[in-house]
Write an enzyme that holds these catalytic residues in place. Structure first.
Site, PDB file in Angstrom:
ATOM      1  N   ASP A 101       0.864  -1.189   0.000  1.00  0.00           N
ATOM      2  CA  ASP A 101       0.000   0.000   0.000  1.00  0.00           C
ATOM      3  C   ASP A 101       0.891   1.227   0.000  1.00  0.00           C
ATOM      4  O   ASP A 101       2.102   1.138   0.266  1.00  0.00           O
ATOM      5  CB  ASP A 101      -0.909  -0.010   1.238  1.00  0.00           C
ATOM      6  CG  ASP A 101      -2.204   0.770   1.032  1.00  0.00           C
ATOM      7  OD1 ASP A 101      -2.165   1.801   0.317  1.00  0.00           O
ATOM      8  OD2 ASP A 101      -3.248   0.367   1.571  1.00  0.00           O
ATOM      9  N   ASP A 106       3.251   2.334  -5.089  1.00  0.00           N
ATOM     10  CA  ASP A 106       2.183   2.877  -5.913  1.00  0.00           C
ATOM     11  C   ASP A 106       1.802   1.786  -6.903  1.00  0.00           C
ATOM     12  O   ASP A 106       2.560   1.467  -7.825  1.00  0.00           O
ATOM     13  CB  ASP A 106       2.671   4.125  -6.646  1.00  0.00           C
ATOM     14  CG  ASP A 106       1.620   4.729  -7.554  1.00  0.00           C
ATOM     15  OD1 ASP A 106       0.516   4.139  -7.679  1.00  0.00           O
ATOM     16  OD2 ASP A 106       1.899   5.785  -8.155  1.00  0.00           O
ATOM     17  N   TYR A 153     -14.064   2.984 -13.495  1.00  0.00           N
ATOM     18  CA  TYR A 153     -14.180   1.942 -12.474  1.00  0.00           C
ATOM     19  C   TYR A 153     -14.828   0.685 -13.049  1.00  0.00           C
ATOM     20  O   TYR A 153     -14.334  -0.424 -12.844  1.00  0.00           O
ATOM     21  CB  TYR A 153     -14.992   2.470 -11.291  1.00  0.00           C
ATOM     22  CG  TYR A 153     -14.979   1.560 -10.090  1.00  0.00           C
ATOM     23  CD1 TYR A 153     -13.868   1.506  -9.263  1.00  0.00           C
ATOM     24  CD2 TYR A 153     -16.072   0.756  -9.780  1.00  0.00           C
ATOM     25  CE1 TYR A 153     -13.845   0.672  -8.152  1.00  0.00           C
ATOM     26  CE2 TYR A 153     -16.049  -0.075  -8.680  1.00  0.00           C
ATOM     27  CZ  TYR A 153     -14.935  -0.115  -7.871  1.00  0.00           C
ATOM     28  OH  TYR A 153     -14.919  -0.960  -6.778  1.00  0.00           O
TER      29      TYR A 153
END
Length: 239
Positions: free
Chosen positions: A45, A60, A151
Site C-alpha cells: 500500500d 504505488d 471503475y
C-alpha cells in the site's frame, strides 16, 4: 446401514497472505481477519497498515514494475506468500468527457494492472504450495453504471482476468473472485455529494466481507470457491 469412516476434509491454514490496499477499507479488514485466523498478513500500500507489527512495503500500484518489485521485497521480509488478496482500488466519478485522460487511466492502472502485476509476481510462490489468489471485483464488474466508466471498465477487466487465470492455473493455484457490494469504508470520501451513498443506503460491514475471504483461503486443497457475491441485504446495485 453403512457408517462412513471417511474423515471430514481439513481446512487449510491461512498462512502468509499478501494484501494490496491493506492499510484501509476492505484491505484493512482482511488484515484483521487473517490475523484472527492465525495467519500472517503482509501489506502492499502507499501508507503503513493500521495494525502494529504487520509487514508493509510502500508502493504505488499504478506502477506495474514497482508492484512486482514490492512483492519481491515482501518475500525477503516475511517469506513467500501462500495467498494473495488484491483489495486495492480507486475510482474517478463523472461523465467520461469531464475526466481527464491521466485520471481515467490511473483507475485502470491501479485496479487492473496493479492486480495483474502483484498476482504475476506471486504466482511462482503460490504454485509451489498450491496457494490461493483472491481478486476483488465489484457489483460494477457485473453491470455498468453511468459516470463510472473507468471503475466499471477496470472491474469488468478484473473479472475477465480472474476467470482466465482460474482456467490457466486449474489444479495448480486456487483462484477466487470476490464481488463485494458497497461497504462502510472511506472509499466514498472525497466525492461530491451526488456520488456518495445516500443517508439511507444499506452498506455492508467490511469485516463481514473480509470473513468470506478467509473462508475462500481455508478451502481444502482441491476445493475452490470460484466466485463470491457479498453484500448488505438492501444493496441497490444488484440484481
Amino acid at each position: 446401514m453403512t457408517t462412513s469412516t471417511t474423515s471430514p476434509p481439513t481446512p487449510r491454514t491461512v498462512g502468509t497472505v499478501y494484501i494490496t490496499g491493506g492499510a484501509s477499507g476492505l484491505g484493512a479488514a482482511v488484515v484483521d481477519a487473517v490475523l484472527a485466523a492465525g495467519g500472517t498478513p503482509a501489506v502492499l500500500d502507499r501508507v503503513p497498515p493500521q495494525q502494529d507489527g504487520v509487514a508493509h512495503v510502500e508502493v504505488d500500484l499504478s506502477d506495474s514494475a514497482a508492484a512486482e518489485e514490492a512483492v519481491a521485497r515482501l518475500v525477503e521480509q516475511v517469506g513467500p506468500p501462500t495467498a494473495v488478496v488484491t483489495a486495492a482500488g480507486t475510482d474517478a466519478c463523472g461523465p467520461l468527457t469531464e475526466i481527464d485522460t491521466e485520471t481515467w487511466e490511473k483507475v485502470v492502472r491501479v485496479n487492473l494492472f496493479g492486480t495483474v502485476a502483484v498476482v504475476r509476481a506471486a504466482l511462482p510462490h503460490l504454485e509451489a504450495v498450491r496457494g490461493t489468489v483472491v481478486t476483488v471485483g465489484s457489483t460494477l464488474s457485473l453491470r455498468g453504471m453511468s459516470d463510472a466508466t473507468a471503475y466499471s471498465a477496470s472491474k469488468f477487466a478484473v473479472r475477465g482476468f480472474t476467470h482466465a487465470l482460474a482456467a490457466e492455473y486449474a489444479g495448480r493455484v486456487g483462484v477466487t473472485l470476490l464481488i463485494p457490494g458497497g461497504m462502510r469504508t472511506a472509499f466514498f470520501d472525497g466525492r461530491t455529494e451526488q456520488y456518495k451513498p445516500g443517508p439511507d443506503a444499506d452498506l455492508n460491514d467490511p469485516r463481514h466481507t473480509a470473513a468470506t475471504v478467509v473462508t475462500a483461503l481455508q478451502q481444502p486443497v482441491g476445493s475452490e470457491i470460484r466466485e463470491m457475491l457479498v453484500m448488505a441485504s438492501g444493496e441497490s446495485s444488484w440484481p
